[in-house]
Design a protein around this motif. Structure first.
Motif, PDB file in Angstrom:
ATOM      1  N   GLN A   1       0.810  -1.209   0.000  1.00 27.47           N
ATOM      2  CA  GLN A   1       0.000   0.000   0.000  1.00 27.47           C
ATOM      3  C   GLN A   1       0.849   1.267   0.000  1.00 27.47           C
ATOM      4  O   GLN A   1       0.520   2.258  -0.656  1.00 27.47           O
ATOM      5  CB  GLN A   1      -0.926   0.004   1.214  1.00 27.47           C
ATOM      6  CG  GLN A   1      -1.850   1.210   1.309  1.00 27.47           C
ATOM      7  CD  GLN A   1      -2.847   1.291   0.169  1.00 27.47           C
ATOM      8  OE1 GLN A   1      -3.605   0.363  -0.060  1.00 27.47           O
ATOM      9  NE2 GLN A   1      -2.863   2.383  -0.564  1.00 27.47           N
ATOM     10  N   GLN A   2       1.961   1.240   0.725  1.00 28.54           N
ATOM     11  CA  GLN A   2       2.831   2.414   0.790  1.00 28.54           C
ATOM     12  C   GLN A   2       3.375   2.794  -0.575  1.00 28.54           C
ATOM     13  O   GLN A   2       3.544   3.973  -0.886  1.00 28.54           O
ATOM     14  CB  GLN A   2       4.005   2.156   1.735  1.00 28.54           C
ATOM     15  CG  GLN A   2       3.681   2.308   3.210  1.00 28.54           C
ATOM     16  CD  GLN A   2       4.937   2.154   4.046  1.00 28.54           C
ATOM     17  OE1 GLN A   2       5.608   1.124   4.007  1.00 28.54           O
ATOM     18  NE2 GLN A   2       5.258   3.184   4.792  1.00 28.54           N
ATOM     19  N   GLN A   3       3.649   1.805  -1.400  1.00 28.15           N
ATOM     20  CA  GLN A   3       4.268   2.060  -2.695  1.00 28.15           C
ATOM     21  C   GLN A   3       3.337   2.751  -3.681  1.00 28.15           C
ATOM     22  O   GLN A   3       3.800   3.405  -4.609  1.00 28.15           O
ATOM     23  CB  GLN A   3       4.793   0.752  -3.298  1.00 28.15           C
ATOM     24  CG  GLN A   3       6.022   0.208  -2.581  1.00 28.15           C
ATOM     25  CD  GLN A   3       6.424  -1.141  -3.122  1.00 28.15           C
ATOM     26  OE1 GLN A   3       5.753  -2.148  -2.893  1.00 28.15           O
ATOM     27  NE2 GLN A   3       7.509  -1.182  -3.858  1.00 28.15           N
TER      28      GLN A   3
ATOM     29  N   ALA B   1       0.612   4.692  -2.523  1.00 26.98           N
ATOM     30  CA  ALA B   1      -0.071   5.794  -1.842  1.00 26.98           C
ATOM     31  C   ALA B   1       0.409   7.144  -2.387  1.00 26.98           C
ATOM     32  O   ALA B   1       1.555   7.298  -2.810  1.00 26.98           O
ATOM     33  CB  ALA B   1       0.182   5.719  -0.342  1.00 26.98           C
TER      34      ALA B   1
ATOM     35  N   LEU C   1      10.415   1.904  -0.640  1.00 28.31           N
ATOM     36  CA  LEU C   1       9.286   1.536   0.211  1.00 28.31           C
ATOM     37  C   LEU C   1       8.942   0.056   0.123  1.00 28.31           C
ATOM     38  O   LEU C   1       8.021  -0.411   0.788  1.00 28.31           O
ATOM     39  CB  LEU C   1       8.046   2.362  -0.178  1.00 28.31           C
ATOM     40  CG  LEU C   1       8.132   3.868   0.080  1.00 28.31           C
ATOM     41  CD1 LEU C   1       6.948   4.574  -0.564  1.00 28.31           C
ATOM     42  CD2 LEU C   1       8.179   4.157   1.576  1.00 28.31           C
TER      43      LEU C   1
END
Length: 306
Positions: free
Chosen positions: A112-114, A116, A147
């Motif tokens: 998810q971080q990648q 966002a 990330l």
């Protein structure tokens, strides 16, 4: 047409067409079908998949170690929505299996971080990479790479011969990071299969070539709306990113042209993708919901009458 550029014995690059100069022959089938394929029109995905599968089969026929482990087919990692390259890889693998080849499909995933984003400018920059110069592309890939967590699927590449399916090679930025990941995973060989490969000097002078190919023939709202409404479209990350990048009035027009079921499907996919749950997309997500359908349809009719 088969083109190959050996990087070293364990790393080869192949493509259906190498681009060495301008202007581009945009009326030729490869160029004409490419934009719709990027957005997920499955008949066009199938068109390119067959060409790439024939190329992959040719590579396998020349395999110097046919008795070793079967080949792996893969594509760049994704989160929830596949990219066009992921759709291509799935279809290529399916065809190769039908033709009797031993292949496995492995699909690495992003976290998810990648994917966002924190603001619209960041979103547009990450999704309009085809307009970006080499330095900007490199910075974005480095950000995503930094990330990355541990993907347990990467261990499946160990000591395997890998075919990586992708759509276009321009600056080589994505390939650089993926190649490093494959080396870390101890893949024995990597074979890069592209639709287009832009010659290095031309790519450095004109990195915007990719944007020109991506937008060929799909420039107006109505042509995009037709793709969104097509039941044979499997929405890709590029397709939804293009939709959510539209200015609000154009966005209203597009969703107003869609059936309620199609809007609901897009809403569910956008929610699953995660990034569209950010407050910067709140108005657009709300417009997709059922209670705003009549309002969007009314605005579309008014625009058409005007």
């Amino acid at each position: 047409m088969l083109m190959t550029e050996p990087v070293n014995r364990a790393q080869q690059l192949y493509c259906l067409e190498k681009i060495t100069g301008l202007p581009l022959p945009l009326s030729v089938a490869l160029y004409r079908h490419y934009p719709g394929m990027k957005l997920g029109q499955m008949p066009l995905v199938d068109f390119f998949s067959r060409e790439l599968a024939l190329l992959a089969a040719d590579i396998m026929r020349n395999d110097v170690a046919p008795s070793g482990p079967g080949w792996v087919i893969t594509a760049p990692a994704y989160y929830s929505l596949p990219s066009a390259a992921n759709l291509l890889a799935r279809q290529v693998c399916k065809l190769l299996l039908q033709w009797g080849h031993r292949v496995d499909l492995i699909e690495p995933r992003l976290n998810q971080q990648q994917i966002a984003v924190s603001n619209l400018a960041e979103f547009r920059q990450s999704n309009d990479y085809s307009k970006n110069p080499s330095q900007t592309r490199m910075a974005e890939r480095q950000r995503v790479h930094a990330l990355a967590g541990k993907d347990t699927q990467m261990s499946a590449f160990r000591h395997r011969r890998v075919m990586i399916i992708n759509d276009i090679h321009v600056t080589g930025t994505q390939q650089k990071f993926m190649q490093a990941a494959m080396q870390d995973a101890s893949a024995s060989e990597t074979h890069w299969l592209y639709i287009f490969h832009v010659e290095q000097g031309l790519a450095q002078q004109h990195p915007e070539i990719e944007f020109q190919i991506n937008s060929n023939g799909i420039t107006g709202l109505d042509s995009f709306a037709a793709i969104l409404a097509d039941e044979q479209t499997q929405y890709t990350t590029r397709c939804l990113a293009r939709l959510f990048s539209e200015e609000i009035e154009d966005y209203r027009y597009l969703i107003g042209a869609l059936q309620a079921g199609t809007r609901e499907k897009i809403l569910q996919l956008a929610q699953a993708e995660g990034r569209y749950n950010h407050s910067i997309f709140a108005e657009k997500m709300q417009l997709l919901s059922a209670r705003h359908v009549q309002m969007a349809e009314k605005q579309t009719m008014e625009k058409e009458e005007g």
